[in-house]
Write an enzyme that holds these catalytic residues in place. Structure first.
Site, PDB file in Angstrom:
ATOM      1  N   ALA A  71       0.806  -1.212   0.000  1.00 11.87           N
ATOM      2  CA  ALA A  71       0.000   0.000   0.000  1.00 11.87           C
ATOM      3  C   ALA A  71       0.845   1.270   0.000  1.00 11.87           C
ATOM      4  O   ALA A  71       0.439   2.284  -0.566  1.00 11.87           O
ATOM      5  CB  ALA A  71      -0.940  -0.006   1.205  1.00 11.87           C
ATOM      6  N   THR A  72       2.023   1.236   0.629  1.00 15.70           N
ATOM      7  CA  THR A  72       2.867   2.432   0.629  1.00 15.70           C
ATOM      8  C   THR A  72       3.253   2.828  -0.788  1.00 15.70           C
ATOM      9  O   THR A  72       3.148   4.006  -1.173  1.00 15.70           O
ATOM     10  CB  THR A  72       4.126   2.203   1.485  1.00 15.70           C
ATOM     11  OG1 THR A  72       3.742   2.092   2.856  1.00 15.70           O
ATOM     12  CG2 THR A  72       5.109   3.354   1.336  1.00 15.70           C
ATOM     13  N   SER A 199      -2.729  -3.846   0.946  1.00 10.72           N
ATOM     14  CA  SER A 199      -1.567  -4.723   1.137  1.00 10.72           C
ATOM     15  C   SER A 199      -2.034  -6.118   1.497  1.00 10.72           C
ATOM     16  O   SER A 199      -2.973  -6.285   2.288  1.00 10.72           O
ATOM     17  CB  SER A 199      -0.666  -4.197   2.258  1.00 10.72           C
ATOM     18  OG  SER A 199       0.010  -3.023   1.891  1.00 10.72           O
ATOM     19  N   HIS A 201      -0.457  -8.394   3.328  1.00 12.65           N
ATOM     20  CA  HIS A 201      -0.109  -8.902   4.657  1.00 12.65           C
ATOM     21  C   HIS A 201      -1.088  -8.473   5.744  1.00 12.65           C
ATOM     22  O   HIS A 201      -1.024  -8.951   6.870  1.00 12.65           O
ATOM     23  CB  HIS A 201       1.326  -8.487   5.034  1.00 12.65           C
ATOM     24  CG  HIS A 201       1.490  -7.042   5.382  1.00 12.65           C
ATOM     25  ND1 HIS A 201       1.519  -6.596   6.673  1.00 12.65           N
ATOM     26  CD2 HIS A 201       1.648  -5.946   4.608  1.00 12.65           C
ATOM     27  CE1 HIS A 201       1.702  -5.283   6.684  1.00 12.65           C
ATOM     28  NE2 HIS A 201       1.776  -4.861   5.443  1.00 12.65           N
ATOM     29  N   THR A 238       9.463  -7.120 -12.843  1.00  9.42           N
ATOM     30  CA  THR A 238       9.015  -8.503 -12.996  1.00  9.42           C
ATOM     31  C   THR A 238       7.903  -8.814 -12.001  1.00  9.42           C
ATOM     32  O   THR A 238       8.031  -8.551 -10.803  1.00  9.42           O
ATOM     33  CB  THR A 238      10.182  -9.474 -12.775  1.00  9.42           C
ATOM     34  OG1 THR A 238      11.215  -9.184 -13.724  1.00  9.42           O
ATOM     35  CG2 THR A 238       9.729 -10.918 -12.939  1.00  9.42           C
ATOM     36  N   CYS A 324       4.146   2.143  11.825  1.00  6.88           N
ATOM     37  CA  CYS A 324       5.050   3.072  11.147  1.00  6.88           C
ATOM     38  C   CYS A 324       5.562   4.161  12.084  1.00  6.88           C
ATOM     39  O   CYS A 324       6.547   4.827  11.786  1.00  6.88           O
ATOM     40  CB  CYS A 324       4.346   3.717   9.947  1.00  6.88           C
ATOM     41  SG  CYS A 324       3.014   4.843  10.404  1.00  6.88           S
TER      42      CYS A 324
END
Length: 392
Positions: A71-72, A199, A201, A238, A324
């Site tokens: 997401a960042t 994200s 995770h 990739t 964060c």
């Protein structure tokens, strides 16, 4: 040592079904999905299937799914990509003060370039004040951004209404859905959100993979911020097939389990609140006590420094706020933005519950938290009494 994990907003354990889905693409199915041979074509089919699963969870057009590292990165592409390096004020962007650090750091970077940055107001429950938000938007506003769910206090934002207001002035709305995906229903098409980040995770998928979802109609308004082989026109590199497959499986499982998981977490929350309020006098909730997502609990523990509590509980994983900001000694900017005093913010902890945990495990962890909190509060009272400070 077994750790009772109450920090599921920071990250989640990879689901066993997700891991099983990924392993073949680390072994025999190792082809590059951009290659024209058989292994490459099989990898491409796996990526396409995962794309459909992601789009299904998000209520999005599969054509608008771009895979990123998380997401960042998605936030950076969406928010930096609508500006050129020569843009200066009055061109502007609108940010929410309670959003994730990855968004607020972008605001600082844009301000350094000369772009006008406007900050919307939030109410005491953390919800954006729509009237004041509308007043910040004008025809020079390129983009506004908000987190669909706040990862520290669980507030759900009115993204449909915010998108409509943005579109009246010609601005885009970008939504950080990392704390929301898999926890609440998301409908990118129905809400007319322009871009959205998530994200893997956060929903039982692997770290290192995420999504930028883009409404196809506004695609040409966003420029790439990195350049390469053109696997996606906005994000080269990739494609990590195993990670994409893991994300797709996690989205598939999240969509199938969402209603049941929500009910389980609501029960766990009730158990937690009953135990905590009974054992910790004066405990208070930060944010709205009922209007947010049920898995997030942000609590003021009077007389206890949150950092001391977290550091002294090796067998329980919880936090004082967003991961964060874990290295900062300052009170949580989310809590101070909604009017929580610095003292109360420093006495706050965040718990993020998981439907995978049992009630017995939760109670065991909470009792450890309560025992330690009462012990720390007793030390503070004793010190104040020794110093001659009145203890009320």
């Amino acid at each position: 040592m077994d750790v009772i994990y109450l920090d599921n907003c920071a990250t989640t354990r990879v689901d066993e079904e997700v891991l099983d889905a990924m392993l073949p693409y680390l072994r025999e199915e190792f082809g590059n999905p951009s290659s024209p041979h058989l292994l490459g074509k099989r990898a491409r089919r796996a990526v396409d299937a995962a794309t459909e699963s992601v789009a299904g969870l998000l209520g999005a057009d599969p054509a608008g799914i771009v895979f990123t590292s998380g997401a960042t990165e998605s936030n950076n592409i969406a928010l930096l990509g609508v500006f050129g390096h020569g843009d200066r004020a009055p061109v502007n962007a609108v940010f929410c003060p309670t959003d994730h650090k990855s968004s607020l750091s972008i605001a600082r970077a844009l301000r350094e370039r000369g772009v006008g940055i406007r900050t919307t107001a939030v109410r005491a429950d953390g919800v954006v004040d729509l009237a004041r938000f509308a007043n910040l938007l004008d025809f020079d506003t390129r983009v506004a951004t908000v987190a669909w769910v706040n990862s520290e206090i669980g507030t759900i934002q009115p993204v449909r209404e915010m998108a409509a207001l943005c579109h009246e002035s010609g601005a885009l709305l970008h939504v950080d859905a990392a704390p929301a995906a898999g926890r609440i229903p998301i409908d990118v098409v129905g809400t007319a959100v322009d871009t959205l980040a998530m994200s893997a995770h956060k929903i039982g998928g692997p770290k290192g993979i995420g999504v930028l979802c883009i409404r196809p109609e506004i695609r040409r308004r966003i420029r790439p911020i990195t350049h390469g082989g053109g696997q996606y026109d906005l994000r080269s590199g990739t494609i990590p097939t195993h990670l994409v497959v893991g994300l797709g499986k996690a989205c598939q499982l999240a969509a199938a389990r969402m209603a049941e998981d929500g009910e389980k977490v609501a029960v766990l929350r009730s158990i937690a609140m009953e135990l905590l309020t009974r054992r910790i006098p004066g405990l208070r909730i930060n944010g709205h006590p009922r209007a947010g997502v049920p898995h997030v609990l942000n609590l003021v523990l009077p007389g206890v420094r949150g950092e001391s509590l977290v550091a002294s509980l090796p067998s329980v994983a919880l936090s004082t706020g967003s991961a964060c900001n874990s290295d900062s000694q300052e009170p949580s900017p989310v809590l101070t933005a909604i009017g929580v005093s610095a003292e109360d913010a420093n006495s706050s902890i965040r718990m993020c519950l998981s439907p995978r945990m049992t009630a017995e495990e939760l109670v065991r962890g909470l009792n450890l938290v309560c025992d330690r909190a009462r012990g720390l509060a007793g030390v503070v009272v004793a010190r104040r009494a020794a110093d001659g400070v009145a203890v009320l």
